[in-house]
Design an enzyme around this catalytic site. Structure first.
Site, PDB file in Angstrom:
ATOM      1  N   PHE A  38       0.851  -1.181   0.000  1.00 29.24           N
ATOM      2  CA  PHE A  38       0.000   0.000   0.000  1.00 29.24           C
ATOM      3  C   PHE A  38       0.889   1.234   0.000  1.00 29.24           C
ATOM      4  O   PHE A  38       1.763   1.380   0.870  1.00 29.24           O
ATOM      5  CB  PHE A  38      -0.923   0.007   1.220  1.00 29.24           C
ATOM      6  CG  PHE A  38      -1.980  -1.063   1.171  1.00 29.24           C
ATOM      7  CD1 PHE A  38      -3.235  -0.792   0.643  1.00 29.24           C
ATOM      8  CD2 PHE A  38      -1.707  -2.342   1.625  1.00 29.24           C
ATOM      9  CE1 PHE A  38      -4.199  -1.782   0.569  1.00 29.24           C
ATOM     10  CE2 PHE A  38      -2.664  -3.336   1.558  1.00 29.24           C
ATOM     11  CZ  PHE A  38      -3.917  -3.056   1.026  1.00 29.24           C
TER      12      PHE A  38
ATOM     13  N   GLU B  75      -7.222   3.330  -5.459  1.00 34.66           N
ATOM     14  CA  GLU B  75      -8.460   3.592  -4.732  1.00 34.66           C
ATOM     15  C   GLU B  75      -8.667   5.102  -4.749  1.00 34.66           C
ATOM     16  O   GLU B  75      -7.923   5.841  -4.099  1.00 34.66           O
ATOM     17  CB  GLU B  75      -8.366   3.046  -3.305  1.00 34.66           C
ATOM     18  CG  GLU B  75      -8.221   1.534  -3.269  1.00 34.66           C
ATOM     19  CD  GLU B  75      -8.148   0.969  -1.855  1.00 34.66           C
ATOM     20  OE1 GLU B  75      -8.033   1.773  -0.901  1.00 34.66           O
ATOM     21  OE2 GLU B  75      -8.194  -0.266  -1.716  1.00 34.66           O
TER      22      GLU B  75
ATOM     23  N   CYS C  59     -15.832  15.901   1.966  1.00 35.03           N
ATOM     24  CA  CYS C  59     -15.877  14.577   2.590  1.00 35.03           C
ATOM     25  C   CYS C  59     -15.595  14.754   4.069  1.00 35.03           C
ATOM     26  O   CYS C  59     -14.517  15.211   4.450  1.00 35.03           O
ATOM     27  CB  CYS C  59     -14.844  13.644   1.956  1.00 35.03           C
ATOM     28  SG  CYS C  59     -14.741  12.024   2.760  1.00 35.03           S
TER      29      CYS C  59
ATOM     30  N   CYS D 179      -5.399  15.533  -0.411  1.00 28.12           N
ATOM     31  CA  CYS D 179      -6.712  15.168  -0.944  1.00 28.12           C
ATOM     32  C   CYS D 179      -7.398  16.432  -1.439  1.00 28.12           C
ATOM     33  O   CYS D 179      -7.183  17.521  -0.899  1.00 28.12           O
ATOM     34  CB  CYS D 179      -7.558  14.496   0.149  1.00 28.12           C
ATOM     35  SG  CYS D 179      -9.175  13.927  -0.447  1.00 28.12           S
TER      36      CYS D 179
ATOM     37  N   CYS E 239     -13.795  10.799   6.517  1.00 29.06           N
ATOM     38  CA  CYS E 239     -12.520  10.115   6.286  1.00 29.06           C
ATOM     39  C   CYS E 239     -11.926   9.655   7.608  1.00 29.06           C
ATOM     40  O   CYS E 239     -11.912  10.390   8.598  1.00 29.06           O
ATOM     41  CB  CYS E 239     -11.551  11.054   5.572  1.00 29.06           C
ATOM     42  SG  CYS E 239      -9.964  10.277   5.172  1.00 29.06           S
ATOM     43  N   ASP E 240     -11.415   8.416   7.629  1.00 32.27           N
ATOM     44  CA  ASP E 240     -10.826   7.855   8.838  1.00 32.27           C
ATOM     45  C   ASP E 240      -9.326   7.651   8.697  1.00 32.27           C
ATOM     46  O   ASP E 240      -8.723   6.860   9.418  1.00 32.27           O
ATOM     47  CB  ASP E 240     -11.506   6.527   9.205  1.00 32.27           C
ATOM     48  CG  ASP E 240     -11.377   5.480   8.098  1.00 32.27           C
ATOM     49  OD1 ASP E 240     -10.787   5.792   7.045  1.00 32.27           O
ATOM     50  OD2 ASP E 240     -11.860   4.346   8.281  1.00 32.27           O
ATOM     51  N   THR E 241      -8.689   8.381   7.764  1.00 37.47           N
ATOM     52  CA  THR E 241      -7.289   8.147   7.426  1.00 37.47           C
ATOM     53  C   THR E 241      -6.452   9.407   7.612  1.00 37.47           C
ATOM     54  O   THR E 241      -6.871  10.498   7.226  1.00 37.47           O
ATOM     55  CB  THR E 241      -7.176   7.685   5.958  1.00 37.47           C
ATOM     56  OG1 THR E 241      -7.981   6.528   5.764  1.00 37.47           O
ATOM     57  CG2 THR E 241      -5.742   7.347   5.606  1.00 37.47           C
TER      58      THR E 241
ATOM     59  N   HIS F 153      -9.436  -5.750   7.673  1.00 38.62           N
ATOM     60  CA  HIS F 153      -8.131  -5.426   8.259  1.00 38.62           C
ATOM     61  C   HIS F 153      -8.301  -4.810   9.657  1.00 38.62           C
ATOM     62  O   HIS F 153      -7.459  -5.008  10.533  1.00 38.62           O
ATOM     63  CB  HIS F 153      -7.348  -4.489   7.346  1.00 38.62           C
ATOM     64  CG  HIS F 153      -8.067  -3.240   6.963  1.00 38.62           C
ATOM     65  ND1 HIS F 153      -9.190  -3.251   6.174  1.00 38.62           N
ATOM     66  CD2 HIS F 153      -7.840  -1.939   7.263  1.00 38.62           C
ATOM     67  CE1 HIS F 153      -9.610  -2.011   5.998  1.00 38.62           C
ATOM     68  NE2 HIS F 153      -8.817  -1.200   6.665  1.00 38.62           N
TER      69      HIS F 153
END
Length: 216
Positions: free
Chosen positions: A24, A115, A45, A30, A48-50, A210
């Protein structure tokens, strides 16, 4: 120059390739959110959890050329093994992924996946395109291998995407851990997603395995 938050070898946890070993490569930046909490409520957005800011993550950094980054990615794959697979993600990877990098990682024998939120044009020769709609703006990428809809969303309806040219349609329960409380529209997103898939059999459920397995 390519700015990479992190890169690591793990298992794909979502969608059609769930369970597949992959590298990855998470780019910084973004176009739908700054990544700063103070901007979340005004972002396109908001769920987002990142963390995609900076280059201080695992194996992150700034890479001056496509060849340099491709070598960095290739060195993380188990030595002597094939079936190489790299997933470019973010943030929004389409801000940085280009033809030079795709060609460079393919020279090491990798299958290339992305992605993306689908709002930016993609370079050619990507082997697996996963689009995850996050905004009411029209999709620029309206065809590909996999459409992954995070469900439920306040302003978006899965039905609006059913006529697009994708091989697979996945509904993924929203992770509420990062969602502002005033924006939560279903307290049990897994149950809501399961119900929708049963009532609309074009869609398959995609779970973030995951996270369930506590791996990166």
């Amino acid at each position: 120059m390519y700015n990479v938050k992190e890169s690591f070898y793990s298992l794909q946890g979502e969608g059609a390739h769930a369970g597949r070993p992959a590298i990855f490569c998470r780019f910084t930046g973004c176009n739908l959110w700054s990544g700063k909490e103070k901007h979340r409520l005004s972002a396109d957005c908001q769920f987002c959890d990142t963390d995609f800011n900076g280059v201080n993550g695992q194996n992150g950094g700034r890479f001056k050329s496509a060849d340099e980054l491709a070598k960095h990615i290739a060195n993380q794959w188990p030595q002597g093994h094939g079936n190489k697979y790299v997933v470019f993600t973010g943030g929004e990877p389409a801000l940085q992924l280009d033809q030079a990098l795709i060609s460079a990682v393919k020279s090491y024998g990798f299958m290339v996946a992305i992605e993306t939120n689908g709002t930016l044009r993609l370079p050619d020769n990507i082997d697996w395109i996963c689009v995850s709609p996050k905004t009411t703006d029209p999709l620029v990428v309206n065809a590909g291998n996999e459409l992954k809809f995070v469900y439920p969303q306040t302003n978006l309806n899965p039905k609006d995407y059913e006529g697009l040219e994708f091989e697979h349609f996945y509904l993924q329960p929203m992770d509420l851990s990062a969602v502002p409380k005033q924006n939560i529209i279903a307290s049990d997103t897994q149950s809501a997603t399961l119900k929708y898939c049963l009532e609309n059999p074009l869609w398959r459920i995609s779970l973030q395995t995951h996270k369930m397995l506590n791996i990166d």
